[in-house]
Design an enzyme around this catalytic site. Structure first.
Site, PDB file in Angstrom:
ATOM      1  N   ARG A 103      16.960  31.319  52.330  1.00  9.27           N
ATOM      2  CA  ARG A 103      16.893  32.624  51.680  1.00  9.27           C
ATOM      3  C   ARG A 103      15.631  32.631  50.840  1.00  9.27           C
ATOM      4  O   ARG A 103      15.381  31.682  50.095  1.00  9.27           O
ATOM      5  CB  ARG A 103      18.124  32.779  50.804  1.00  9.27           C
ATOM      6  CG  ARG A 103      18.408  34.169  50.340  1.00  9.27           C
ATOM      7  CD  ARG A 103      19.759  34.210  49.662  1.00  9.27           C
ATOM      8  NE  ARG A 103      20.849  34.480  50.620  1.00  9.27           N
ATOM      9  CZ  ARG A 103      21.213  35.702  50.967  1.00  9.27           C
ATOM     10  NH1 ARG A 103      20.603  36.753  50.478  1.00  9.27           N
ATOM     11  NH2 ARG A 103      22.201  35.888  51.813  1.00  9.27           N
TER      12      ARG A 103
ATOM     13  N   ASP B 217       1.454  33.032  49.731  1.00  6.76           N
ATOM     14  CA  ASP B 217       2.641  32.342  49.221  1.00  6.76           C
ATOM     15  C   ASP B 217       2.787  30.979  49.894  1.00  6.76           C
ATOM     16  O   ASP B 217       3.810  30.664  50.479  1.00  6.76           O
ATOM     17  CB  ASP B 217       3.892  33.207  49.431  1.00  6.76           C
ATOM     18  CG  ASP B 217       5.055  32.753  48.550  1.00  6.76           C
ATOM     19  OD1 ASP B 217       4.828  31.963  47.614  1.00  6.76           O
ATOM     20  OD2 ASP B 217       6.185  33.170  48.813  1.00  6.76           O
TER      21      ASP B 217
END
Ligand SMILES: *[C@@H]1O[C@H](CO)[C@@H](O)[C@H](O)[C@H]1NC(C)=O
Ligand SMILES: *[C@@H]1O[C@H](CO)[C@@H](O)[C@H](O)[C@H]1NC(C)=O
Ligand SMILES: *[C@@H]1O[C@H](CO)[C@@H](O)[C@H](O)[C@H]1NC(C)=O
Ligand SMILES: *[C@@H]1O[C@H](CO)[C@@H](O)[C@H](O)[C@H]1NC(C)=O
Ligand SMILES: *[C@@H]1O[C@H](CO)[C@@H](O)[C@H](O)[C@H]1NC(C)=O
Length: 830
Positions: free
Chosen positions: A542, A664
């Site tokens: 997640r 990221d």
């Protein structure tokens, strides 16, 4: 039929209208105006094309859009420079306090020679009236210097923007007794902030914090006299100028020079929102700005940064915190500072105690000063005087001196400050809890995502449009037509996808940019994916953008299906990801096989990478993923992962058709296949930017704390070097085998593990003559089984990648090359 929608003919007309209007705006963007004559206007709706440019096209003037908001300003900007914005770096704005609406606003040069900026409701936001000068204005013109001027028919300048600067001074724009630079309030706004730069009443140029509560001068150093600072107050002509060579010369002898002194470079002198005055040079190749001089190399010396009672510390980035016994007032705005968790009362019943805050000073607000006094004496004096809130006990000129203060302003901590602050706090205050609370409030506004600013005037909001019903109806009609157009386009697009899926309509028209998608790539239905994942049974992970589930397709391919959480955001991410992946193909990048967009569902389908993400192997203790936690990566695998990740990023940065920044990079986004070959995942945060174009545009901070480059927190353009920084953290973590991106609390101060690592590493490198320092820096779990030369190179690469100054970081290409050079070394162990 009773169906309340217009006939298909109207759909087509709407589409036609839509297409024609977008074409016409494209066509008109080619024509460049240098003048604006009496009776003409610039309209906000045409903000991309209705522009004035300087003859050499360095500067553009017109409506400037704030991010993706519906707010605009009438501004002048550098045509081709990035600054996290679509259009370029703004150097001047008319009425900074009042942005205007993206509909109905206009700038007009009226027949009487008045230049007026009006908002959607017709209200005048800004105007220049040169009516009094006799001869009237003939035209407005943007000069090559970036100066917007109003001229009479004989060419005489009646008004110029150079006379009313905002936060920026351009070369050849004088700073005079009448002008002043005022910083912006924050990144992404033009509204005035609290810092000013101008000639003071004694004719000396100064930087001042002029906040809601107090004002104070902080540059040149207020601890010294004018002459000790190398200035003079004897010349009252009060004029300063940045020349074309990059030299700033002033009548008070505030002289400084750009480090790249020379002609032909575009520069600007800006009083930044953080109160620092910086001289920037434009790098024409990257379209980015480099600081070539700054007033305060130690930003904590800037007054007012952390508000009342706040303390500025270096981590090494300047950061605000509250001292023990105090708590933050507004986490989103440090200028509001900290408030005491107790009441200041001045009766004899109140018992006080002192808490030492080492290496900390509070500048100014002295109640009394006692040279050469003992600490006990100082405490006694402060206890006896009600007004004393703190005293600073410091070494100065060989003796210990006591400075009692009646207020805590301009707090700053630096390890080289030869003294401590002693806070006077009520004994009743639970200081143990005060201390822990203080360290938990160590959050700067810089580290939180800035919420997108709310538009001051929403199009269609009832209070604005009540008085203007006819216009409202038109707005709704246009919106309706537009919405219908979008629906039809989606309809056509999905039709196209169907053809594509069956393979009998191999695309010829490729205007939508999907043409490079591989044949494996396709669109899935939601029910298909629901079935493949067994109702989203097995969650693999997640992340910020959504959960990932394992699934098996009908053709037995194992896939990872990512369900994007937030639908609004999902659409944006989906598009970014689809386009990115359609064009990206590299062994060190995770492949995407398709996507699904149905109703509110947005899903992405990736190849399944069996060994999960790198963090599970590197940080085994911290991992919840127990089945992987036990496996230890050996040195050869670690080196391969470092090299493969570098190759993947180098491909994104330098080789693909479009220039992609990942934004990221972290171990969670580096997946390992069956052979422990790394594959970079999650391009949800990446945005495309055309090579040589105006760079990335980001409306919000992206990435993960601990891996994010300083550019995100400073007002600097985001380039591929942000990935290099994150890669630097990752490669050091690969070597060290532990998190360096974590934040730890040391002596009540929050500090990045990375900073400590760098500090130790640099010290060891400096002290050791050979490579023996490497031993101490490598993961102890390897029990010495590693290649010393490779480890040394990896640490050196890591250290250079996390340089504050992004121009000193290597490119990913260079990293790959350096790693390849030591890849097949005979000394390789294992
Ligand atoms: C300009 O001057 C004329 C005459 O002096 C006056 O009638 C007019 O109102 C002025 N316009 C503005 C905008 O002040
Ligand atoms: C004052 O400064 C100006 C601008 O730097 C210079 O031209 C002028 O000669 C100076 N005057 C004196 C008396 O030094
Ligand atoms: C401070 O005083 C106010 C009213 O005088 C009171 O409401 C508040 O609880 C006091 N705060 C503390 C921390 O004692
Ligand atoms: C505190 O000290 C200052 C400076 O010495 C003095 O002027 C003031 O009166 C003192 N206040 C009290 C309440 O003692
Ligand atoms: C002080 O705070 C600690 C931790 O929050 C708590 O355990 C302790 O009971 C407090 N003491 C008093 C006197 O409030």
């Amino acid at each position: 039929m009773g169906f309340p929608f217009p006939s298909p003919a109207i759909f087509s007309i709407a589409i036609l209208f839509f297409v024609i209007s977008s074409y016409s705006s494209l066509a008109s963007s080619v024509t460049k105006k240098h003048f604006m004559y009496k009776g003409s206007s610039l309209l906000v709706e045409d903000y991309l094309s209705d522009l004035l440019t300087s003859p050499d096209e360095t500067f553009t003037c017109g409506f400037y859009r704030f991010g993706t908001n519906n707010r605009f300003s009438f501004s002048i900007w550098f045509t081709n420079s990035e600054e996290g914005s679509s259009q370029g770096t703004v150097v001047w704005t008319a009425n900074r306090q009042h942005p205007v609406n993206g509909r109905g606003s206009r700038v007009s040069l009226q027949r009487d020679g008045t230049m007026v900026l009006t908002d959607v409701d017709g209200s005048i936001v800004w105007f220049i009236n040169t009516n009094t000068t006799g001869t009237g204005v003939d035209k407005a013109e943007l000069l090559n210097t970036g100066n917007l001027v109003l001229k009479d028919p004989f060419g005489k300048i009646l008004w110029q923007s150079f006379d009313s600067p905002t936060d920026t001074l351009l070369p050849s724009q004088p700073l005079t007794r009448h002008t002043k630079l005022v910083s912006a309030m924050a990144i992404g706004t033009h509204a005035s902030g609290y810092f000013t730069f101008n000639f003071d009443s004694d004719s000396v140029l100064r930087l001042m914090y002029d906040g809601p509560e107090v004002s104070s001068l902080y540059w040149p150093d207020p601890d010294f006299t004018i002459f000790e600072n190398g200035r003079t107050n004897y010349n009252s002509s009060r004029i300063a100028l940045l020349d074309d060579m990059g030299a700033f010369l002033s009548s008070d002898r505030t002289n400084f020079f750009a480090s790249d002194l020379g002609s032909g470079i575009k520069r600007r002198l800006t009083l930044d929102y953080d109160g620092n005055l910086r001289l920037y040079s434009l790098d024409e190749s990257t379209k980015s700005w480099t600081v070539t001089w700054e007033a305060l190399p130690r930003p904590c010396d800037i007054h007012g940064l952390c508000g009342r009672n706040g303390v500025c510390t270096y981590t090494p980035k300047p950061k605000c915190s509250c001292p023990p016994g105090y708590e933050i007032v507004d986490p989103s705005d440090w200028s509001k500072g900290c408030r005491p968790k107790f009441n200041w009362t001045c009766d004899q019943t109140q018992q006080y105690t002192f808490v030492e805050v080492p290496h900390t000073d509070f500048w100014g607000y002295d109640l009394d000063y006692r040279p050469s006094s003992s600490l006990e004496h100082c405490m006694k004096l402060c206890l006896e005087n009600c007004s004393c809130e703190v005293f600073v006990y410091r070494l100065m000129k060989g003796t210990q001196n006591c400075y009692m203060k009646f207020a805590l302003f301009n707090g700053r901590s630096a390890s080289d400050f030869p003294g401590s602050a002693y806070l006077k706090l009520p004994r009743s205050l639970n200081l143990t809890s005060a201390k822990t609370a203080a360290s938990t409030t160590l959050v700067t506004s810089d580290y939180t995502c800035r919420p997108e600013e709310v538009d001051p005037v929403e199009v269609g909001s009832s209070q604005t449009y009540n008085a203007n019903n006819r216009r409202t109806r038109w707005v709704y009609l246009y919106m309706f037509v537009f919405a219908i157009g979008i629906i039809e386009i989606l309809f056509l697009a999905s039709g196209w996808w169907c053809l594509y899926r069956r393979g009998d309509g191999v695309s010829k028209s490729t205007a939508n940019g999907y043409h490079t998608l591989s044949s494996e790539f396709r669109m899935f239905t939601y029910s298909e994916l629901k079935k493949a994942t067994g109702m989203f049974k097995e969650e693999l992970g997640r992340g910020g953008s959504g959960a990932v589930y394992k699934g098996v397709l009908q053709d037995d391919r194992v896939v990872a299906v990512k369900k994007l959480g937030d639908v609004l955001q999902g659409e944006e991410e989906l598009r970014a990801e689809v386009i990115t992946f359609g064009r990206v193909n590299h062994m060190n990048l995770v492949k995407m096989w398709g996507f699904c967009s149905e109703g509110t569902h947005r899903l992405l389908v990736y190849e399944y990478i069996e060994n999960g993400s790198l963090n599970n192997y590197l940080f085994s203790n911290a991992s919840n993923n127990s089945n992987n936690g036990a496996i230890l990566l050996n040195w050869r695998e670690r080196f391969r992962i470092a090299l493969g990740t570098a190759k993947g990023l180098a491909y994104l940065h330098h080789e693909c058709l479009e220039w992609v920044i990942h934004c990221d990079v972290k171990p969670e986004n580096i997946l390992l296949d069956g052979n422990f070959e790394p594959k970079i995942a999650d391009f949800g945060l990446a945005k495309l930017s055309k090579r040589g174009g105006s760079g990335c545009q980001f409306t919000r901070i992206r990435g993960t704390k601990g891996y994010m480059a300083p550019e995100w927190f400073l007002n600097l353009p985001i380039t591929a070097k942000v990935d290099v920084y994150s890669y630097g953290v990752v490669i050091l973590e690969i070597v060290k085998g532990s998190r360096l991106s974590d934040w730890v609390v040391v002596d009540g101060e929050e500090e990045a593990e990375l900073i400590r690592f760098l500090w130790v590493a640099r010290k060891k490198i400096a002290e050791c003559k050979d490579d023996s320092w490497v031993e101490d820096m490598v993961d102890p779990a390897l029990k010495g089984q590693f290649n010393q030369q490779q480890a040394a190179i990896m640490i050196e690469i890591g250290i250079s990648c996390v340089e504050e100054d992004r121009s000193r970081r290597p490119t990913m290409d260079a990293v790959v090359q350096t790693l390849l050079d030591c890849e097949d070394d005979p000394k390789l162990v294992l």
